[in-house]
Design a protein around this motif. Structure first.
Motif, short mmCIF file in Angstrom:
data_model
loop_
_atom_site.label_atom_id
_atom_site.label_comp_id
_atom_site.label_asym_id
_atom_site.label_seq_id
_atom_site.Cartn_x
_atom_site.Cartn_y
_atom_site.Cartn_z
N ASP A 24 -6.57 4.55 -29.95
CA ASP A 24 -5.48 5.08 -28.92
C ASP A 24 -5.32 6.57 -29.06
O ASP A 24 -4.55 6.73 -30.16
CB ASP A 24 -4.24 4.10 -28.92
N TRP A 25 -5.31 7.40 -28.11
CA TRP A 25 -5.30 8.71 -28.48
C TRP A 25 -3.67 9.06 -28.76
O TRP A 25 -3.24 9.61 -29.68
CB TRP A 25 -5.82 9.62 -27.40
N LYS A 26 -3.08 8.50 -27.97
CA LYS A 26 -1.43 8.67 -27.81
C LYS A 26 -0.88 8.37 -29.19
O LYS A 26 -0.21 9.08 -29.98
CB LYS A 26 -0.67 7.80 -26.94
N GLU A 27 -1.37 7.22 -29.80
CA GLU A 27 -0.90 6.65 -31.09
C GLU A 27 -1.12 7.72 -32.15
O GLU A 27 -0.72 7.91 -33.40
CB GLU A 27 -1.12 5.29 -31.62
N PRO A 41 5.47 12.64 -25.48
CA PRO A 41 4.26 12.63 -24.53
C PRO A 41 4.74 13.31 -23.28
O PRO A 41 5.95 13.13 -22.89
CB PRO A 41 3.86 11.39 -23.87
#
Length: 66
Positions: A24-27, A41
């Motif tokens: 997961d890129w955001k995590e 974000p």
């Protein structure tokens, strides 16, 4: 300048490693980026400002109308 480039290289490497773990890129980004920088974000930056009243709104809410 050289120290900054080394830091950025390490940060990019850590983000890629975190992505490989989390998928997961955001995590991955937010597990590596320093929290003290206040990174959020893009879509959530506006949401936070809606929930946190500005100082002007606080002053208006605190007045009793005297």
């Amino acid at each position: 300048v050289k120290e900054l480039m080394v830091f950025l290289d390490i940060a990019v490497f850590e983000i890629i490693l975190a992505y490989l773990e989390k998928r997961d890129w955001k995590e991955a980004f937010f597990s590596v980026l320093p929290q003290r920088k206040g990174a959020v974000p893009l879509g959530e930056a506006n949401d936070l400002s809606k929930h946190a009243p500005s100082e002007k709104e606080d002053e208006d809410n605190d007045s009793d109308g005297d």
